[in-house]
Design an enzyme around this catalytic site. Structure first.
Site, short mmCIF file in Angstrom:
data_model
loop_
_atom_site.label_atom_id
_atom_site.label_comp_id
_atom_site.label_asym_id
_atom_site.label_seq_id
_atom_site.Cartn_x
_atom_site.Cartn_y
_atom_site.Cartn_z
N SER A 108 0.84 -1.20 0.00
CA SER A 108 0.00 0.00 0.00
C SER A 108 0.88 1.25 0.00
CB SER A 108 -0.92 0.00 1.22
OG SER A 108 -0.17 -0.21 2.40
N ASP B 50 5.49 -7.27 2.17
CA ASP B 50 4.62 -7.63 1.05
C ASP B 50 5.45 -7.93 -0.19
OD1 ASP B 50 1.89 -7.89 1.14
OD2 ASP B 50 1.51 -5.73 1.14
N LYS C 160 4.42 -11.60 2.81
CA LYS C 160 2.98 -11.76 2.58
C LYS C 160 2.76 -11.78 1.07
CE LYS C 160 -0.21 -8.31 3.34
NZ LYS C 160 -0.76 -8.08 2.00
N GLU D 88 -9.24 -9.36 3.75
CA GLU D 88 -9.48 -7.94 3.43
C GLU D 88 -10.86 -7.76 2.81
OE1 GLU D 88 -6.37 -5.75 1.45
OE2 GLU D 88 -7.68 -4.00 1.20
O1 KIV Z 1 -0.43 -3.38 1.62
C1 KIV Z 1 -1.02 -3.33 2.71
O2 KIV Z 1 -0.90 -2.36 3.47
C2 KIV Z 1 -1.85 -4.47 3.08
C3 KIV Z 1 -2.72 -4.34 4.29
C4 KIV Z 1 -3.78 -3.36 4.05
C5 KIV Z 1 -3.22 -5.64 4.77
O3 KIV Z 1 -1.84 -5.46 2.42
#
Ligand code: KIV
Length: 283
Positions: free
Chosen positions: A51, A89, A119, A188
């Site tokens: 994000s 991520d 993730k 989500e």
């Molecule tokens: O990228 C992100 O911040 C996320 C969260 C909102 C779970 O994947």
């Protein structure tokens, strides 16, 4: 007491697993050193979320986020935290091609950032990849329901699991990533009853965002919950502070001071010498 005993123990993947059905798991995002420092003490898990593409870089979606961006921000957050489990991520295009591509990039992320886990988004279709990573020493946090990296394929951001077909698909996704060895799964923007059903059925913690208060943990984007960016927030975000307006006010006061020559005053200027030497400038 020895120096070693005073060291804070970083939360492990196992600690997170043990919280299932016990203590609610507190998670937030961090992309930078100051935010990571501010949240570390209070969080079980800090996510360097992709994000950041939208929140920090003003991108339209997370699709354009690169591996280099995640490496740079991941390093900063790992270094600035001592207590929370840091999860990074995997950005779009760095893991979907094959399990070996995913392993190569995820291993690179872990070596370069010092984070404990990655993730990745996806359910049934990513299960083989999740199994490939987890069986080779890379802890994976799953992410199902709304998957922002697929926003163009899905046609926008919406609550998932409102009809029977979608519900069946999301239940199958949850079961698949958990069977593949994920140590937790982010839910989500999922219908709250479906989120509760998944939480009851899976053996690992569910981390909700726009899902249900019944999830094993919750995550929000820190910039949203503290209103650091002045952006509109979706219904599921609770604002715990409004930091954007005080920042704007501070900047306005600074600008006034500079224009009125009130800043810097004597207290913010190094002591002047008794007999200043004047150096002639060369013409
Ligand atoms: O990228 C992100 O911040 C996320 C969260 C909102 C779970 O994947």
């Amino acid at each position: 007491m020895s120096h070693q005993n005073q060291q804070v123990q970083r939360t492990t993947v196992r600690d997170i697993l043990l919280k299932k059905g016990q203590d609610p798991i507190v998670c937030l995002t961090a992309y930078t050193t100051p935010v990571a420092r501010a949240i570390d003490d209070h969080c079980d898990l800090v996510l360097v979320g992709d994000s950041l593409g939208m929140v920090l870089y003003g991108m339209e979606s997370t699709v354009s986020v690169s591996l280099d961006m995640m490496l740079n921000h991941g390093r900063a957050v790992s270094k600035a935290t001592k207590k929370a489990l840091v999860v990074i991520d995997m950005p779009f295009g760095t893991y979907q091609e094959s399990s070996t591509q995913a392993f190569r990039n995820a291993a690179h992320v872990m070596k370069e950032t010092g984070a404990s886990a990655v993730k990745l988004e996806g359910g049934v279709e990513m299960a083989e990849t999740v199994a490939f990573l987890t069986s080779r020493g890379i802890p994976v946090l799953g992410h199902i329901g709304l998957q922002p990296q697929s926003v163009h394929a899905v046609g926008g951001y919406k609550v998932m699991g409102r009809d029977a077909g979608e519900r069946r698909k999301i239940l199958a996704d949850a079961a698949a990533v958990v069977k593949a060895g994920a140590f937790g799964v982010v839910l989500e923007c999922i219908d709250p009853d479906l989120a509760d059903q998944i939480t009851d059925q899976v053996s690992v913690p569910t981390i909700g965002i726009g899902a249900s208060g019944g999830c094993d943990g919750q995550i929000l984007v820190t910039e949203d919950m503290a209103d650091l960016s002045g952006a509109a927030t979706p219904k599921f975000v609770k604002r715990y502070a409004s930091l954007y307006d005080p920042l704007r006010q501070a900047v306005a006061a600074y600008a006034d001071d500079v224009r009125m020559r009130r800043f810097p005053g004597e207290s913010h200027t190094y002591k002047r010498r008794a007999r200043p030497t004047t150096i002639k400038m060369m013409k």
